[in-house]
Write a protein that holds these residues in place. Structure first.
Motif, mmCIF file in Angstrom:
data_model
loop_
_atom_site.group_PDB
_atom_site.id
_atom_site.type_symbol
_atom_site.label_atom_id
_atom_site.label_comp_id
_atom_site.label_asym_id
_atom_site.label_seq_id
_atom_site.Cartn_x
_atom_site.Cartn_y
_atom_site.Cartn_z
ATOM 1 N N GLU A 17 2.076 -8.699 7.505
ATOM 2 C CA GLU A 17 1.963 -7.309 7.056
ATOM 3 C C GLU A 17 1.647 -6.397 8.229
ATOM 4 O O GLU A 17 1.253 -6.851 9.298
ATOM 5 N N ARG A 107 -9.798 6.913 13.067
ATOM 6 C CA ARG A 107 -9.649 7.581 11.766
ATOM 7 C C ARG A 107 -9.555 9.095 11.922
ATOM 8 O O ARG A 107 -8.893 9.776 11.137
ATOM 9 N N LEU A 194 -11.108 1.788 1.018
ATOM 10 C CA LEU A 194 -10.511 0.997 2.085
ATOM 11 C C LEU A 194 -9.303 0.221 1.566
ATOM 12 O O LEU A 194 -9.080 0.126 0.366
ATOM 13 N N SER A 195 -8.537 -0.352 2.482
ATOM 14 C CA SER A 195 -7.305 -1.047 2.131
ATOM 15 C C SER A 195 -7.548 -2.198 1.151
ATOM 16 O O SER A 195 -8.451 -3.014 1.344
ATOM 17 N N SER A 196 -6.729 -2.246 0.123
ATOM 18 C CA SER A 196 -6.850 -3.324 -0.871
ATOM 19 C C SER A 196 -6.226 -4.617 -0.368
ATOM 20 O O SER A 196 -6.363 -5.672 -1.002
ATOM 21 N N SER A 197 -5.519 -4.551 0.780
ATOM 22 C CA SER A 197 -4.885 -5.766 1.318
ATOM 23 C C SER A 197 -5.904 -6.679 2.002
ATOM 24 O O SER A 197 -5.599 -7.843 2.286
#
Length: 209
Positions: A17, A107, A194-197
């Motif tokens: 990814e 960020r 935050l990223s769910s991955s």
């Protein structure tokens, strides 16, 4: 200073990814994941390989380490600190990683990637509450004001990174004035922001063995 010199696109392909390690290239069709969505190496295209539980935990730890660009010793130190804090260890770990000065600078758009933002910090291009700080791992606290120095503002790559970040929008936990290259770290990010991955639970399981 030790650092990971592995090719960035290979790191993304290994994890399967986008880790957004190559600035604007990651947002175009030139990204290696778009062209070769399989692991690097001669056996990378073989499918059907199943990871054990330990293998899944290890891959997740490696992925999060690569996203934030830190080495194993730093990561273990951060995990130990997260364990000592109240609350869920996994969420604490991600908050500690996001409060690093290089992560906050990224960020806020002070660099196109975390590596670029880290370089800006190391080259004395960032002020925290008006004082120059050149330590990427410095922990930013809620309410701290982060800004670029006048010299750093003049760099073309920094200007381009700020414009790109401004066009995409900034996370809820920071407030940024792109024209002034200045921002406020309002609060530690909540897990849902935050990223769910990322599956930090697997990292907790790995270090709890």
């Amino acid at each position: 200073m030790a650092r990971n010199l592995d090719a960035k696109c290979r790191q993304c392909r290994r994890e399967g990814e986008k880790l957004f390690l190559k600035a604007e290239k990651c947002f175009t069709d030139k990204c290696s994941i778009e062209r070769r969505a399989y692991a690097p190496g001669q056996h990378g295209q073989k499918s059907g390989q199943r990871l054990s539980g330990y293998g899944q935990q290890l891959r997740e730890k490696q992925k999060i380490r690569r996203i934030y660009g830190i080495l194993e010793r730093q990561f273990r130190k951060g995990f130990a600190e997260a364990e000592r804090k109240k609350g869920q260890t996994g969420e604490n770990l991600l908050q500690l990683l996001e409060s690093r000065l290089d992560a906050v600078a990224y960020r806020m758009g002070f660099g196109g990637s975390r590596a670029e933002a880290r370089q800006v910090v190391r080259h004395n291009g960032v002020l925290v509450n008006g004082k120059r700080v050149n330590i990427p791992s410095y922990s930013v606290r809620p309410g701290d004001v982060i800004q670029l120095t006048d010299a750093a503002k003049a760099h073309l790559r920094t200007k381009a990174a700020l414009e790109a970040a401004d066009s995409r929008g900034f996370p809820e936990w920071i407030e940024v004035n792109a024209k002034e290259a200045r921002g406020v770290f309002k609060a530690l990010p909540a897990r849902e922001e935050l990223s769910s991955s990322m599956n930090e639970g697997l990292v907790v399981e790995l270090y709890s063995r």
